[in-house]
Design a protein around this motif. Structure first.
Motif, PDB file in Angstrom:
ATOM      1  N   ARG A 128      57.742 -39.474  62.213  1.00 13.48           N
ATOM      2  CA  ARG A 128      58.250 -38.265  61.565  1.00 13.48           C
ATOM      3  C   ARG A 128      57.404 -37.903  60.353  1.00 13.48           C
ATOM      4  NH1 ARG A 128      62.200 -35.177  63.471  1.00 13.48           N
ATOM      5  NH2 ARG A 128      62.813 -34.832  61.341  1.00 13.48           N
ATOM      6  N   LYS A 129      57.257 -36.602  60.113  1.00 18.86           N
ATOM      7  CA  LYS A 129      56.624 -36.131  58.889  1.00 18.86           C
ATOM      8  C   LYS A 129      57.610 -36.230  57.730  1.00 18.86           C
ATOM      9  CE  LYS A 129      53.229 -32.501  59.119  1.00 18.86           C
ATOM     10  NZ  LYS A 129      53.023 -31.073  59.289  1.00 18.86           N
ATOM     11  N   ARG A 130      58.851 -35.879  58.035  1.00 21.19           N
ATOM     12  CA  ARG A 130      59.883 -35.860  57.005  1.00 21.19           C
ATOM     13  C   ARG A 130      60.852 -37.014  57.202  1.00 21.19           C
ATOM     14  NH1 ARG A 130      62.132 -29.867  56.469  1.00 21.19           N
ATOM     15  NH2 ARG A 130      63.010 -30.806  54.621  1.00 21.19           N
ATOM     16  N   ARG A 131      61.442 -37.437  56.100  1.00 22.53           N
ATOM     17  CA  ARG A 131      62.391 -38.546  56.101  1.00 22.53           C
ATOM     18  C   ARG A 131      63.704 -38.095  56.740  1.00 22.53           C
ATOM     19  NH1 ARG A 131      65.808 -39.828  51.775  1.00 22.53           N
ATOM     20  NH2 ARG A 131      64.819 -38.124  50.661  1.00 22.53           N
ATOM     21  N   ILE A 132      64.377 -38.994  57.452  1.00 21.52           N
ATOM     22  CA  ILE A 132      65.694 -38.692  58.011  1.00 21.52           C
ATOM     23  C   ILE A 132      66.710 -39.712  57.514  1.00 21.52           C
ATOM     24  CG2 ILE A 132      64.812 -37.536  60.074  1.00 21.52           C
ATOM     25  CD1 ILE A 132      65.443 -40.062  61.653  1.00 21.52           C
ATOM     26  N   ASP A 133      67.974 -39.316  57.524  1.00 22.24           N
ATOM     27  CA  ASP A 133      69.071 -40.171  57.073  1.00 22.24           C
ATOM     28  C   ASP A 133      69.501 -41.055  58.236  1.00 22.24           C
ATOM     29  OD1 ASP A 133      71.250 -41.333  55.900  1.00 22.24           O
ATOM     30  OD2 ASP A 133      72.378 -39.476  55.585  1.00 22.24           O
ATOM     31  N   VAL A 134      69.239 -42.369  58.135  1.00 19.07           N
ATOM     32  CA  VAL A 134      69.536 -43.286  59.233  1.00 19.07           C
ATOM     33  C   VAL A 134      71.038 -43.511  59.415  1.00 19.07           C
ATOM     34  CG1 VAL A 134      67.304 -44.470  59.207  1.00 19.07           C
ATOM     35  CG2 VAL A 134      69.162 -45.320  57.784  1.00 19.07           C
ATOM     36  N   LYS A 135      71.824 -43.186  58.407  1.00 23.26           N
ATOM     37  CA  LYS A 135      73.281 -43.316  58.523  1.00 23.26           C
ATOM     38  C   LYS A 135      73.867 -42.150  59.324  1.00 23.26           C
ATOM     39  CE  LYS A 135      73.584 -45.594  54.067  1.00 23.26           C
ATOM     40  NZ  LYS A 135      73.797 -45.322  52.653  1.00 23.26           N
ATOM     41  N   ARG A 136      73.153 -41.039  59.311  1.00 20.00           N
ATOM     42  CA  ARG A 136      73.660 -39.815  59.946  1.00 20.00           C
ATOM     43  C   ARG A 136      73.127 -39.606  61.368  1.00 20.00           C
ATOM     44  NH1 ARG A 136      72.911 -33.769  57.435  1.00 20.00           N
ATOM     45  NH2 ARG A 136      74.151 -32.712  58.982  1.00 20.00           N
ATOM     46  N   TYR A 137      71.874 -40.017  61.617  1.00 18.80           N
ATOM     47  CA  TYR A 137      71.234 -39.764  62.904  1.00 18.80           C
ATOM     48  C   TYR A 137      71.124 -41.039  63.736  1.00 18.80           C
ATOM     49  CZ  TYR A 137      70.042 -35.230  61.004  1.00 18.80           C
ATOM     50  OH  TYR A 137      70.118 -33.984  60.463  1.00 18.80           O
ATOM     51  N   CYS A 139      69.582 -42.662  67.808  1.00 19.44           N
ATOM     52  CA  CYS A 139      68.529 -42.542  68.811  1.00 19.44           C
ATOM     53  C   CYS A 139      68.902 -41.462  69.826  1.00 19.44           C
ATOM     54  CB  CYS A 139      68.334 -43.890  69.515  1.00 19.44           C
ATOM     55  SG  CYS A 139      67.150 -43.839  70.873  1.00 19.44           S
ATOM     56  N   GLY A 140      67.926 -40.635  70.198  1.00 16.09           N
ATOM     57  CA  GLY A 140      68.168 -39.555  71.152  1.00 16.09           C
ATOM     58  C   GLY A 140      68.312 -40.039  72.580  1.00 16.09           C
ATOM     59  N   SER A 141      67.829 -41.229  72.898  1.00 17.73           N
ATOM     60  CA  SER A 141      67.915 -41.725  74.272  1.00 17.73           C
ATOM     61  C   SER A 141      69.170 -42.537  74.529  1.00 17.73           C
ATOM     62  CB  SER A 141      66.751 -42.633  74.636  1.00 17.73           C
ATOM     63  OG  SER A 141      65.618 -42.354  73.941  1.00 17.73           O
ATOM     64  N   CYS A 142      69.479 -43.458  73.609  1.00 16.32           N
ATOM     65  CA  CYS A 142      70.572 -44.390  73.902  1.00 16.32           C
ATOM     66  C   CYS A 142      71.701 -44.349  72.869  1.00 16.32           C
ATOM     67  CB  CYS A 142      70.022 -45.812  74.001  1.00 16.32           C
ATOM     68  SG  CYS A 142      69.485 -46.477  72.416  1.00 16.32           S
ATOM     69  N   LYS A 143      71.590 -43.531  71.868  1.00 17.05           N
ATOM     70  CA  LYS A 143      72.588 -43.393  70.789  1.00 17.05           C
ATOM     71  C   LYS A 143      72.692 -44.641  69.912  1.00 17.05           C
ATOM     72  CE  LYS A 143      73.979 -39.401  72.475  1.00 17.05           C
ATOM     73  NZ  LYS A 143      72.789 -38.628  72.712  1.00 17.05           N
ATOM     74  N   GLY A 144      71.643 -45.469  69.905  1.00 15.09           N
ATOM     75  CA  GLY A 144      71.622 -46.665  69.072  1.00 15.09           C
ATOM     76  C   GLY A 144      71.282 -46.322  67.615  1.00 15.09           C
ATOM     77  N   LYS A 145      71.494 -47.272  66.720  1.00 11.64           N
ATOM     78  CA  LYS A 145      71.219 -47.069  65.310  1.00 11.64           C
ATOM     79  C   LYS A 145      69.708 -47.079  65.054  1.00 11.64           C
ATOM     80  CE  LYS A 145      75.465 -48.687  63.282  1.00 11.64           C
ATOM     81  NZ  LYS A 145      76.055 -49.393  62.154  1.00 11.64           N
ATOM     82  N   LEU A 146      69.269 -46.339  64.040  1.00 15.76           N
ATOM     83  CA  LEU A 146      67.854 -46.286  63.667  1.00 15.76           C
ATOM     84  C   LEU A 146      67.600 -47.174  62.470  1.00 15.76           C
ATOM     85  CD1 LEU A 146      67.165 -42.455  63.989  1.00 15.76           C
ATOM     86  CD2 LEU A 146      66.679 -44.243  65.646  1.00 15.76           C
ATOM     87  N   LYS A 147      66.369 -47.734  62.425  1.00 10.17           N
ATOM     88  CA  LYS A 147      65.945 -48.582  61.323  1.00 10.17           C
ATOM     89  C   LYS A 147      64.577 -48.082  60.863  1.00 10.17           C
ATOM     90  CE  LYS A 147      64.105 -52.624  62.126  1.00 10.17           C
ATOM     91  NZ  LYS A 147      63.929 -53.994  62.623  1.00 10.17           N
ATOM     92  N   LYS A 148      64.397 -47.927  59.556  1.00  8.98           N
ATOM     93  CA  LYS A 148      63.124 -47.438  59.015  1.00  8.98           C
ATOM     94  C   LYS A 148      62.098 -48.567  59.037  1.00  8.98           C
ATOM     95  CE  LYS A 148      61.165 -44.992  55.076  1.00  8.98           C
ATOM     96  NZ  LYS A 148      60.370 -43.986  55.683  1.00  8.98           N
ATOM     97  N   ILE A 149      60.903 -48.259  59.613  1.00 11.52           N
ATOM     98  CA  ILE A 149      59.822 -49.235  59.670  1.00 11.52           C
ATOM     99  C   ILE A 149      58.860 -48.972  58.517  1.00 11.52           C
ATOM    100  CG2 ILE A 149      57.895 -50.110  61.029  1.00 11.52           C
ATOM    101  CD1 ILE A 149      59.416 -49.193  63.524  1.00 11.52           C
ATOM    102  N   ILE A 150      58.373 -47.728  58.422  1.00 10.40           N
ATOM    103  CA  ILE A 150      57.425 -47.348  57.358  1.00 10.40           C
ATOM    104  C   ILE A 150      58.038 -46.238  56.534  1.00 10.40           C
ATOM    105  CG2 ILE A 150      55.135 -46.396  56.876  1.00 10.40           C
ATOM    106  CD1 ILE A 150      54.212 -47.522  59.534  1.00 10.40           C
TER     107      ILE A 150
END
Length: 150
Positions: A128-137, A139-150
């Motif tokens: 992503r170019k822009r930061r996203i809120d991992v509490k709000r969004y 995964c688009g494929s499986c609806k799993g939770k997101l974790k920030k890598i970089i």
């Protein structure tokens, strides 16, 4: 090439290939970046990217002018002047105009990845170019939770 020379060239190409006069203005527009030229619907004028002429020469310029004249003449005749219309495609092929202009090096913005996220369930990586809120969004494929890598 100067504006007057461009105007004359467009008028000559219009008579030679389309057998119709070009009655409006043709001009160079230095602000065009990713396109070779454009046809203006309201004023019927044609704008040409001078960088295309400088980079690739007169043959490329003539192809771009033919493309824009296809838009011009079809629009004046109330026919399909858009890229997806069959009238446009047929006329462009008939006159030998360019479908797309060549890419000038350094004109397109490079996409830089600033943020990278990973799905904790399926492992899919999102750049992503822009930061996203991992509490709000999720995964688009499986609806799993997101974790920030970089």
């Amino acid at each position: 090439m100067k504006q007057e020379q461009l105007q004359k060239l467009v008028e000559d190409i219009s008579i030679t290939f389309f057998e119709r006069p070009f009655l409006h203005e043709a001009r160079f527009n230095n602000r065009l970046r990713t396109t070779g030229g454009r046809y203006l619907l309201r004023s019927h004028d044609i704008e040409i990217n001078p960088k295309q002429f400088e980079a690739f020469g007169e043959e490329e310029l003539i192809g771009i002018i033919k493309h824009e004249l296809c838009h011009y003449h079809l629009h004046i005749q109330n026919k399909g002047y858009k890229h997806q219309d069959s009238d446009f495609k047929q006329l462009l092929q008939k006159v030998g105009g360019l479908k797309n202009c060549q890419l000038i090096e350094g004109t397109r913005n490079k996409v830089t990845t600033k943020h990278q996220y990973s799905c904790t369930k399926c492992g899919l990586i999102f750049n992503r170019k822009r930061r996203i809120d991992v509490k709000r969004y999720v995964c688009g494929s499986c609806k799993g939770k997101l974790k920030k890598i970089i």
